[in-house]
Design a protein around this motif. Structure first.
Motif, PDB file in Angstrom:
ATOM      1  N   ASP A 159      39.437  -5.496  -1.010  1.00 51.27           N
ATOM      2  CA  ASP A 159      38.246  -4.684  -0.753  1.00 51.27           C
ATOM      3  C   ASP A 159      38.124  -4.339   0.723  1.00 51.27           C
ATOM      4  O   ASP A 159      37.615  -3.273   1.079  1.00 51.27           O
ATOM      5  N   LEU A 160      38.557  -5.239   1.586  1.00 57.37           N
ATOM      6  CA  LEU A 160      38.651  -4.956   3.018  1.00 57.37           C
ATOM      7  C   LEU A 160      40.070  -5.304   3.434  1.00 57.37           C
ATOM      8  O   LEU A 160      40.482  -6.466   3.367  1.00 57.37           O
ATOM      9  N   ARG A 161      40.816  -4.307   3.839  1.00 57.14           N
ATOM     10  CA  ARG A 161      42.216  -4.485   4.178  1.00 57.14           C
ATOM     11  C   ARG A 161      42.382  -4.626   5.685  1.00 57.14           C
ATOM     12  O   ARG A 161      42.026  -3.738   6.448  1.00 57.14           O
ATOM     13  N   LEU A 162      42.921  -5.777   6.118  1.00 57.84           N
ATOM     14  CA  LEU A 162      43.185  -6.031   7.527  1.00 57.84           C
ATOM     15  C   LEU A 162      44.675  -5.882   7.777  1.00 57.84           C
ATOM     16  O   LEU A 162      45.480  -6.552   7.132  1.00 57.84           O
ATOM     17  N   GLN A 163      45.023  -5.039   8.713  1.00 57.76           N
ATOM     18  CA  GLN A 163      46.428  -4.804   9.000  1.00 57.76           C
ATOM     19  C   GLN A 163      46.853  -5.698  10.161  1.00 57.76           C
ATOM     20  O   GLN A 163      47.021  -5.264  11.291  1.00 57.76           O
ATOM     21  N   ASP A 164      47.013  -6.970   9.839  1.00 56.17           N
ATOM     22  CA  ASP A 164      47.400  -7.980  10.819  1.00 56.17           C
ATOM     23  C   ASP A 164      48.394  -8.900  10.129  1.00 56.17           C
ATOM     24  O   ASP A 164      48.101  -9.452   9.061  1.00 56.17           O
ATOM     25  N   PRO A 165      49.588  -9.108  10.696  1.00 63.00           N
ATOM     26  CA  PRO A 165      50.607  -9.908  10.021  1.00 63.00           C
ATOM     27  C   PRO A 165      50.228 -11.367   9.833  1.00 63.00           C
ATOM     28  O   PRO A 165      50.841 -12.068   9.011  1.00 63.00           O
ATOM     29  N   THR A 166      49.240 -11.866  10.577  1.00 62.28           N
ATOM     30  CA  THR A 166      48.821 -13.262  10.406  1.00 62.28           C
ATOM     31  C   THR A 166      47.829 -13.438   9.265  1.00 62.28           C
ATOM     32  O   THR A 166      47.451 -14.557   8.937  1.00 62.28           O
ATOM     33  N   VAL A 167      47.389 -12.326   8.679  1.00 57.95           N
ATOM     34  CA  VAL A 167      46.457 -12.356   7.554  1.00 57.95           C
ATOM     35  C   VAL A 167      47.247 -12.307   6.254  1.00 57.95           C
ATOM     36  O   VAL A 167      48.176 -11.500   6.117  1.00 57.95           O
ATOM     37  N   SER A 168      46.903 -13.173   5.297  1.00 63.04           N
ATOM     38  CA  SER A 168      47.584 -13.195   4.008  1.00 63.04           C
ATOM     39  C   SER A 168      47.191 -11.971   3.180  1.00 63.04           C
ATOM     40  O   SER A 168      46.133 -11.374   3.407  1.00 63.04           O
ATOM     41  N   THR A 188      45.713 -19.886   1.876  1.00 63.57           N
ATOM     42  CA  THR A 188      46.513 -19.105   2.817  1.00 63.57           C
ATOM     43  C   THR A 188      47.392 -19.982   3.695  1.00 63.57           C
ATOM     44  O   THR A 188      47.115 -21.174   3.911  1.00 63.57           O
ATOM     45  N   LEU A 189      48.442 -19.370   4.242  1.00 63.04           N
ATOM     46  CA  LEU A 189      49.372 -20.073   5.125  1.00 63.04           C
ATOM     47  C   LEU A 189      48.733 -20.401   6.467  1.00 63.04           C
ATOM     48  O   LEU A 189      48.856 -21.525   6.968  1.00 63.04           O
ATOM     49  N   ASN A 190      48.038 -19.424   7.058  1.00 59.36           N
ATOM     50  CA  ASN A 190      47.466 -19.616   8.392  1.00 59.36           C
ATOM     51  C   ASN A 190      46.043 -20.150   8.378  1.00 59.36           C
ATOM     52  O   ASN A 190      45.480 -20.441   9.420  1.00 59.36           O
ATOM     53  N   GLY A 191      45.454 -20.245   7.201  1.00 64.10           N
ATOM     54  CA  GLY A 191      44.140 -20.839   7.085  1.00 64.10           C
ATOM     55  C   GLY A 191      43.001 -19.949   7.541  1.00 64.10           C
ATOM     56  O   GLY A 191      43.193 -18.830   8.028  1.00 64.10           O
ATOM     57  N   PRO A 198      38.138 -25.340  10.597  1.00 65.58           N
ATOM     58  CA  PRO A 198      38.881 -24.963   9.393  1.00 65.58           C
ATOM     59  C   PRO A 198      38.043 -25.210   8.138  1.00 65.58           C
ATOM     60  O   PRO A 198      37.383 -26.243   8.015  1.00 65.58           O
ATOM     61  N   VAL A 199      38.063 -24.254   7.226  1.00 67.16           N
ATOM     62  CA  VAL A 199      37.256 -24.368   6.020  1.00 67.16           C
ATOM     63  C   VAL A 199      38.077 -23.955   4.801  1.00 67.16           C
ATOM     64  O   VAL A 199      38.994 -23.141   4.896  1.00 67.16           O
ATOM     65  N   ALA A 200      37.718 -24.547   3.660  1.00 69.10           N
ATOM     66  CA  ALA A 200      38.247 -24.103   2.373  1.00 69.10           C
ATOM     67  C   ALA A 200      37.198 -23.283   1.648  1.00 69.10           C
ATOM     68  O   ALA A 200      37.508 -22.326   0.942  1.00 69.10           O
ATOM     69  N   ILE A 210      34.292 -15.589  11.794  1.00 69.32           N
ATOM     70  CA  ILE A 210      35.311 -15.902  10.794  1.00 69.32           C
ATOM     71  C   ILE A 210      36.676 -15.538  11.367  1.00 69.32           C
ATOM     72  O   ILE A 210      36.902 -14.393  11.771  1.00 69.32           O
ATOM     73  N   GLU A 211      37.583 -16.523  11.389  1.00 67.56           N
ATOM     74  CA  GLU A 211      38.929 -16.294  11.892  1.00 67.56           C
ATOM     75  C   GLU A 211      39.910 -16.369  10.725  1.00 67.56           C
ATOM     76  O   GLU A 211      40.025 -17.401  10.063  1.00 67.56           O
ATOM     77  N   LEU A 212      40.608 -15.260  10.485  1.00 67.48           N
ATOM     78  CA  LEU A 212      41.624 -15.178   9.440  1.00 67.48           C
ATOM     79  C   LEU A 212      42.961 -14.999  10.144  1.00 67.48           C
ATOM     80  O   LEU A 212      43.312 -13.890  10.539  1.00 67.48           O
ATOM     81  N   GLY A 213      43.710 -16.097  10.325  1.00 67.36           N
ATOM     82  CA  GLY A 213      44.879 -16.008  11.189  1.00 67.36           C
ATOM     83  C   GLY A 213      44.411 -15.651  12.589  1.00 67.36           C
ATOM     84  O   GLY A 213      43.544 -16.316  13.156  1.00 67.36           O
ATOM     85  N   ASP A 214      44.948 -14.557  13.142  1.00 71.44           N
ATOM     86  CA  ASP A 214      44.520 -14.109  14.473  1.00 71.44           C
ATOM     87  C   ASP A 214      43.379 -13.108  14.432  1.00 71.44           C
ATOM     88  O   ASP A 214      42.833 -12.743  15.472  1.00 71.44           O
ATOM     89  N   ALA A 215      43.048 -12.608  13.244  1.00 70.11           N
ATOM     90  CA  ALA A 215      41.984 -11.610  13.116  1.00 70.11           C
ATOM     91  C   ALA A 215      40.619 -12.289  13.133  1.00 70.11           C
ATOM     92  O   ALA A 215      40.456 -13.390  12.598  1.00 70.11           O
TER      93      ALA A 215
END
Length: 230
Positions: A159-168, A188-191, A198-200, A210-215
């Motif tokens: 629904d929201l597409r992030l173009q960042d390689p660290t995002v799953s 996810t790999l990068n959490g 860190p949260v599940a 909110i940090e998704l990888g580097d985003a």
């Protein structure tokens, strides 16, 4: 009587604005990606005559389109730009509008719905969280969250597409209700971190970073009347 081409005045700012808004209105159904890269082609003569105005026009028209996105309830697909160029096949006094999606850090692919408190995500350019208006030169972008599940990730079906390689491809899922918004990491790999932790799974509160990888995304929600939560 129709004026000869050489005597026709160059298009005005209002002429171009009307054409842009008319074209944007075709996307008001919210079913398609909304263009963010707009191009205006003028005749070579008109480009020369309007050369001093075009930088100012580009900025003013981009701001007008951002305003119209909000008016129509449509998300922008990233930074909104308007550019001008000359076209050899156009006669004086005419112009042509083209549009497309320039892929940047994020592309919004679902229309927003209204909810109490306007739960929303602010997406800053360059991966650094910044406070401020989403209209500030188009740098910060605001995405209002609709009721239901809302997936954020690199996948085209997100629904929201992030173009960042660290995002799953499917990084997190938000469960969005009028009562609250719960975030869940999708293994996810990068959490995922919220305010550096860190949260599940976690219930989001206004101002959460909110940090998704580097985003980085910032969650906001205004106080809801009659509710004890933001």
């Amino acid at each position: 009587m129709r004026l000869p081409a050489l005597l026709r005045p160059p298009p005005s700012l209002s002429d171009v604005e009307l054409a842009l808004l008319t074209e944007l209105g075709r996307y008001a159904d919210g079913e398609r990606h909304v263009p963010n890269a707009w191009g205006i082609q003028l005749s070579a003569r008109d480009c020369r005559r309007r050369a001093g105005d075009l930088p100012r026009w580009s900025s003013a028209l981009a701001e007008r389109l951002v305003d119209e996105h909000a008016h129509l309830g449509l998300p922008a697909s990233g930074l909104v730009t308007v550019s001008f160029s000359a076209a050899a096949d156009l006669i004086a006094g005419t112009f042509r509008v083209s549009c497309g999606i320039a892929t940047g850090q994020a592309v919004v692919v679902r229309r927003k719905d209204a909810l109490p408190g306007r739960p929303r995500l602010v997406l800053p350019a360059g991966g650094t969280a910044r406070q401020g208006s989403p209209r500030a030169a188009g740098i910060d972008r605001e995405v209002q969250l609709p009721v239901g599940t809302f997936v954020i990730g690199r996948d085209q079906g997100a629904d929201l597409r992030l173009q960042d390689p660290t995002v799953s491809p499917r990084h997190v899922e938000l469960e969005v209700t009028a009562d609250g918004i719960r975030l869940r990491d999708l293994g996810t790999l990068n959490g995922t971190c919220v305010d550096g932790v860190p949260v599940a799974s976690v219930d989001l509160r206004d101002g959460n970073r909110i940090e998704l990888g580097d985003a980085v995304i910032v969650f906001h929600r205004d106080p809801v009347s009659g509710s004890g939560r933001p």
